[in-house]
Design a protein around this motif. Structure first.
Motif, short mmCIF file in Angstrom:
data_model
loop_
_atom_site.label_atom_id
_atom_site.label_comp_id
_atom_site.label_asym_id
_atom_site.label_seq_id
_atom_site.Cartn_x
_atom_site.Cartn_y
_atom_site.Cartn_z
N ASP A 1 7.90 10.86 3.22
CA ASP A 1 8.48 10.12 2.09
C ASP A 1 7.88 10.58 0.77
O ASP A 1 6.65 10.55 0.60
CB ASP A 1 8.28 8.62 2.25
N THR A 2 8.74 10.98 -0.15
CA THR A 2 8.28 11.46 -1.46
C THR A 2 8.77 10.57 -2.60
O THR A 2 8.92 11.00 -3.73
CB THR A 2 8.67 12.94 -1.67
N THR A 3 9.01 9.29 -2.28
CA THR A 3 9.42 8.33 -3.30
C THR A 3 8.42 8.27 -4.46
O THR A 3 8.80 8.20 -5.63
CB THR A 3 9.58 6.92 -2.69
N LEU A 4 7.14 8.33 -4.12
CA LEU A 4 6.09 8.18 -5.13
C LEU A 4 5.77 9.48 -5.87
O LEU A 4 4.96 9.49 -6.79
CB LEU A 4 4.81 7.63 -4.49
N ARG A 5 6.41 10.57 -5.47
CA ARG A 5 6.21 11.84 -6.17
C ARG A 5 7.55 12.35 -6.72
O ARG A 5 7.84 12.22 -7.91
CB ARG A 5 5.54 12.86 -5.25
N ASP A 6 8.41 12.86 -5.88
CA ASP A 6 9.70 13.37 -6.36
C ASP A 6 10.57 12.23 -6.87
O ASP A 6 11.26 12.35 -7.88
CB ASP A 6 10.42 14.11 -5.22
N GLY A 7 10.54 11.10 -6.17
CA GLY A 7 11.34 9.95 -6.60
C GLY A 7 10.93 9.41 -7.94
O GLY A 7 11.75 8.98 -8.75
N GLU A 8 9.63 9.45 -8.21
CA GLU A 8 9.12 8.88 -9.45
C GLU A 8 9.36 9.79 -10.65
O GLU A 8 9.08 9.41 -11.79
CB GLU A 8 7.62 8.60 -9.30
N GLN A 9 9.92 10.98 -10.41
CA GLN A 9 10.21 11.89 -11.51
C GLN A 9 11.50 11.52 -12.25
O GLN A 9 11.87 12.15 -13.23
CB GLN A 9 10.29 13.34 -11.00
N VAL A 10 12.17 10.47 -11.77
CA VAL A 10 13.36 9.99 -12.48
C VAL A 10 12.93 9.42 -13.83
O VAL A 10 12.01 8.60 -13.90
CB VAL A 10 14.07 8.89 -11.66
N PRO A 11 13.57 9.83 -14.92
CA PRO A 11 13.19 9.31 -16.24
C PRO A 11 13.24 7.79 -16.29
O PRO A 11 14.21 7.17 -15.85
CB PRO A 11 14.24 9.93 -17.18
N GLU B 1 1.57 -0.89 -3.84
CA GLU B 1 2.50 -1.84 -3.22
C GLU B 1 3.59 -1.10 -2.45
O GLU B 1 3.92 -1.46 -1.31
CB GLU B 1 3.12 -2.72 -4.32
N VAL B 2 4.14 -0.06 -3.06
CA VAL B 2 5.18 0.74 -2.38
C VAL B 2 4.58 1.45 -1.18
O VAL B 2 5.19 1.50 -0.10
CB VAL B 2 5.82 1.74 -3.35
N ALA B 3 3.39 2.01 -1.33
CA ALA B 3 2.75 2.74 -0.23
C ALA B 3 2.53 1.83 0.98
O ALA B 3 2.75 2.24 2.13
CB ALA B 3 1.43 3.34 -0.69
N LYS B 4 2.10 0.61 0.74
CA LYS B 4 1.91 -0.33 1.85
C LYS B 4 3.23 -0.67 2.53
O LYS B 4 3.29 -0.82 3.76
CB LYS B 4 1.22 -1.60 1.34
N MET B 5 4.28 -0.78 1.72
CA MET B 5 5.61 -1.01 2.30
C MET B 5 6.03 0.19 3.14
O MET B 5 6.60 0.03 4.24
CB MET B 5 6.62 -1.28 1.19
N ALA C 1 -5.84 2.57 0.40
CA ALA C 1 -5.04 1.37 0.72
C ALA C 1 -4.30 1.45 2.04
O ALA C 1 -3.99 0.41 2.63
CB ALA C 1 -4.05 1.11 -0.42
N VAL C 2 -3.96 2.64 2.51
CA VAL C 2 -3.18 2.76 3.75
C VAL C 2 -3.97 3.53 4.79
O VAL C 2 -4.84 4.33 4.46
CB VAL C 2 -1.81 3.42 3.51
N THR C 3 -3.63 3.27 6.06
CA THR C 3 -4.41 3.83 7.16
C THR C 3 -3.63 4.81 8.02
O THR C 3 -4.10 5.91 8.32
CB THR C 3 -4.93 2.69 8.06
N ASN C 4 -2.45 4.43 8.43
CA ASN C 4 -1.73 5.21 9.44
C ASN C 4 -1.05 6.48 8.93
O ASN C 4 -1.17 7.53 9.55
CB ASN C 4 -0.70 4.31 10.15
N PRO C 5 -0.31 6.43 7.82
CA PRO C 5 0.38 7.67 7.40
C PRO C 5 -0.59 8.73 6.88
O PRO C 5 -1.68 8.42 6.37
CB PRO C 5 1.30 7.18 6.26
N THR C 6 -0.17 9.97 7.00
CA THR C 6 -0.87 11.07 6.33
C THR C 6 -0.60 10.95 4.83
O THR C 6 0.54 10.70 4.42
CB THR C 6 -0.35 12.42 6.84
N ILE C 7 -1.64 11.11 4.01
CA ILE C 7 -1.47 11.09 2.56
C ILE C 7 -1.44 12.53 2.07
O ILE C 7 -2.34 13.33 2.37
CB ILE C 7 -2.60 10.32 1.85
#
Length: 499
Positions: free
Chosen positions: A10-20, A31-35, A65-71
């Protein structure tokens, strides 16, 4: 079966956040990462650490903040970028550096002013440098969609030998057709020596509306990671939607691929991202749009009420939505109206349903969409139909003149009576005309209250009136999308109580 698992990156917090206009602060990103962790994604691309202190800090805090996913942290094929990414990832339980360089002739010539051989050297150098810090290195061949397959295979082979564990094949400009993109993945599977030592990843953009189709074509042809965003957000027209890929894999057992996405969390994740990024989801968006499980056509409604699978291939509960919606409009049939009436606790006889349906269509033509409050008004009107006095016709004209004119026709005990009158505004004129018909000139209006039942300029308004007659008080109620009509109905309702 393990070879058929699709890893969700998931790249919501990187590519997704590039939206103006959609940037998040660190607390919101956590908060999003935990979700995303609850959603079951395998990899979270947390940011581009070298780009700003804020991005660096977000990667650090998400790692805690998160444990299971690879960061995962993004870099260019630049040693400084990689060093900063490694520093930002120091608290991550599972860490990945995502480095890369453009490989299309366009990028090589115009962006890097370089040549193919030098680009391979830079790619290999970056991967080897990243491997000093982490065991999991992903390489992206930017603009791979427009890179010729033979040269792309050379790049991929070289970076795998240098230590890349994942190789990303981005359709950076959203140019590829599904068959073309799938063939590109297949070519790499068939022609790259050592390809079995790494995972090929899809990363598709939606410039031509084919991101999801291209991603699925890539997965079917051998890619085992897909790079996606919640709601398909991202630069320009966006990225592949996580929710679409997850539900395609869930619905299509015939392709024998699966993900570990906890699908009932899809809708809550969609709402969170939409709210935090202030990016509304279009109504007809697949899976998470407002209309994704809504039915307004009478034919569709009848089918769904008989058996939901006639028009739905996904159980709404599987994506975290309580139930499908039967939206009442002028296109709805008797079956849908009867269903909604029963939901709000009213069982209509066949004759009552026929009467209600006729009035329902008139209301739907005026209001476009009918809600439960509107239906309660229809039921109330059905009770009123037994009244001795009924309002059959009302026409009001108003303009720049001081007074308005109203013409009314009432049905009194089966006989029609009409009158016209003027007044200080349309409501006053209508009341004066009604008084004239019923010959109760000494009726006095004591209170007049208008309320909106729901929000919106085309919703029903309700009118309560309090009138006095012969030293007694009577109350009337009316509702209509036209507030003057509602006022007249309320006045007539009070008169019925008098007589």
């Amino acid at each position: 079966m393990a070879d058929n698992k699709i890893y969700v990156f998931d790249t919501t917090l990187r590519d997704g956040e590039q939206v103006p206009g959609c940037q998040l602060n660190t607390i919101e990103k956590i908060e999003v990462a935990k979700m995303l962790e609850q959603l079951g994604v395998d990899v979270i691309e947390a940011g581009f650490p070298v780009s700003s202190p804020g991005d660096f800090n977000s990667v650090v805090e998400i790692s805690k903040a998160v444990t299971n996913p690879t960061i995962c942290a993004l870099t260019r094929a630049v040693e400084k970028d990689i060093e900063v990414a490694a520093e930002a990832l120091k608290y991550a339980k599972h860490k990945r550096i995502h480095t890369g360089i453009g490989t299309s002739d366009s990028h090589i010539k115009y962006k890097f002013k370089s040549n193919r051989e030098e680009i391979i050297e830079r790619a290999v150098k970056a991967v080897k440098f990243a491997r000093r810090f982490v065991d999991d290195v992903e390489f992206y061949a930017e603009d791979a969609g427009r890179t010729d397959n033979e040269y792309l295979a050379r790049v991929v082979e070289a970076v795998i030998k240098a230590g890349a564990t994942v190789v990303n094949i981005p359709d950076t400009t959203g140019y590829c057709l599904p068959a073309e993109y799938g063939a590109k993945i297949k070519y790499l599977i068939d022609h790259v020596d050592g390809v079995e030592n790494a995972i090929l990843s899809t990363h598709c953009h939606n410039d031509l509306g084919m991101a999801t189709a291209n991603t699925m074509s890539g997965l079917i042809n051998g890619a085992r990671q897909c790079e996606v965003t919640i709601n398909g957000i991202g630069e320009r027209a966006g990225n592949t939607s996580l929710e679409e890929i997850a539900m395609i894999l869930k619905c299509h057992n015939d392709i024998d691929l699966y993900s570990d996405i906890n699908t009932p969390m899809i809708y809550p994740a969609s709402r969170m991202v939409s709210s935090l990024m202030n990016m509304p989801v279009q109504a007809n968006k697949a899976i998470v749009g407002r209309n994704a499980f809504a039915h307004s056509s009478g034919i569709h409604q009848d089918g769904v009420l008989k058996n939901v699978t006639t028009y739905e291939i996904i159980d709404p509960k599987d994506v975290g939505i309580k139930e499908s919606e039967i939206i009442l409009t002028a296109r709805s049939g008797r079956a849908a109206l009867k269903h909604r009436l029963e939901v709000i606790g009213y069982k209509a006889t066949t004759e009552e349903l026929d009467e209600l349906y006729a009035r329902f269509l008139n209301m739907a033509d005026a209001k476009k969409e009918i809600n439960d409050n509107d239906l309660r008004l229809l039921i109330n009107d059905n009770v009123k139909s037994s009244n001795a006095i009924k309002l059959e016709y009302l026409h009001v004209s108003t303009g720049s003149f001081p007074e308005s004119m109203a013409a009314v026709r009432l049905n009194i005990g089966g006989k029609q009576k009409t009158a016209t009158a003027s007044g200080n505004g349309p409501v006053d004129a209508a009341f004066n005309a009604i008084r004239e018909v019923v010959e109760k000139e000494d009726m006095r209006l004591e209170e007049f209250l208008v309320q909106a039942i729901t929000r919106g300029s085309n919703d029903n308004g309700k009118v309560h009136v309090k009138v006095s007659y012969n030293d007694k008080i009577y109350y009337g109620f009316g509702a209509n999308v036209n507030i003057v009509n509602a006022s007249a109905e309320a006045f007539v309702d009070a008169i019925n109580k008098i007589v």
